[in-house]
Enzyme design. Sequence first.
Site, short mmCIF file in Angstrom:
data_model
loop_
_atom_site.label_atom_id
_atom_site.label_comp_id
_atom_site.label_asym_id
_atom_site.label_seq_id
_atom_site.Cartn_x
_atom_site.Cartn_y
_atom_site.Cartn_z
N GLU A 183 7.59 22.30 26.08
CA GLU A 183 8.35 23.53 26.28
C GLU A 183 9.95 22.96 26.41
O GLU A 183 10.68 23.54 26.95
CB GLU A 183 7.93 24.05 27.51
CG GLU A 183 6.36 24.48 27.52
CD GLU A 183 5.86 25.02 28.90
OE1 GLU A 183 6.60 25.22 29.79
OE2 GLU A 183 4.77 24.96 28.95
N GLU B 144 8.17 32.55 32.16
CA GLU B 144 7.83 32.05 30.99
C GLU B 144 8.89 32.75 29.56
O GLU B 144 8.34 33.83 29.36
CB GLU B 144 6.40 32.52 30.54
CG GLU B 144 5.38 32.08 31.84
CD GLU B 144 5.03 30.54 31.41
OE1 GLU B 144 5.60 30.10 30.58
OE2 GLU B 144 4.44 29.90 32.29
ZN LIG Z 1 5.06 25.23 31.38
#
Ligand SMILES: [Zn+2]
Length: 393
Positions: free
Chosen positions: A161, A361
């Site tokens: 990420e 997110e």
């Molecule tokens: Zn994550």
Amino acid sequence: MIIGRLPGGSLADYARLFRLQPELIQKSNEPGLCVGEVGEKVCIPGYSGKPYRLKEGETVDSVASNCHFDSKAIKLMNQGVQGHPGSSILLPYRVESPVVIGRTEYSPAILARDLEALTETYPFAKVSPIGYSVLGKPIWELKIGSGERKIHFNASFHANEWITSGILMELVNMYLLALCENQSVFGKEALSIFESTELSVVPMVNPDGVDLVLNGPPAGFGEAVTGMNGGRTDFSGWKANIRGVDLNNQFPANWEVEKERKEPQSPAPRDFPGTAPLSEPEALAMARLTEKSGFDAVIAFHTQGEEFYWGYGGREPAVSSYIAAEFSRLSGYRAVRTIDSHAGFKDWFIQEYRRPGFTIELGKGINPLPLSCFNKIYRDVSGIFQFAIGGCC
Ligand SMILES: [Zn+2]
């Protein structure tokens, strides 16, 4: 940039000359921040020196008087320069565009480069390591401002990420630019935010993992990580640290529940909570930082889903629901109070301190999100960043 100080010249004089808020120049010249001996050198934030070659008939004085800048500033920057035709002098140049380039494969090396560029341009932003990864890489914290409110952001808890680190660094750069240009952030003068808020940013919690995803296994670890990865040499699905522990499953908030029910039960690319809470140096560094800092709110950037989680076991304060509604309005992301998950950083923060904590997110797609998502994510979450630092909590 660094200039020589004239006898008797005060920091307030320099703030006036360079049209800067005195607080910024003051904070840029605290002992130990400026290169050179304090008292002889002055750091001027938000500026760099641009070389200029003197033409026939020009002198430092004549260029200074023809420049739109205060001639005293130019003389200060060129003390002792003879200034004959053909020689080079320095002219002040206000930095008006970002020095961070976040829209790239954001590795620990790129982060180190950007932190150096940021602190060179904005010496009032302070960088120090809060700890070291398994492989000994520094886990950097950037601190800006000196107020009572303490707001913390972090990114790249999860290796694949890494796009979150570039996004967070560009958001920080936007704030620094606004400060030096005396602009507003979310309808508030950036300087008033600087005075009321201490912003803490850990842009890359998991540098070893990010390096693994972007650059492959480090020397001596190839066999171990490939084994944990089921024999695959493609590490794009890797979220854990280099020892195969999921750092966002490491915090003492029902860690045992997660340990009991989680597959896998051994080191793996994702989800393994470790053999004990805070067994990993990266998670421990974040816990220790949080314990000593007294954050009023924490916000962790992950990918993906365009949603965020703002509760934990009903222990979140009432204000979290208001902040969540604003975050959702500003980003278009879906606010989710709780999910069936424990042992995350924000879970632990809410449980321990009963203050607002968020896991955001970013973006939508398959991790690692491609850089083509970068601009949309930046636009979507810049309201969240501004609202958080501008006084929501
Ligand atoms: Zn994550």
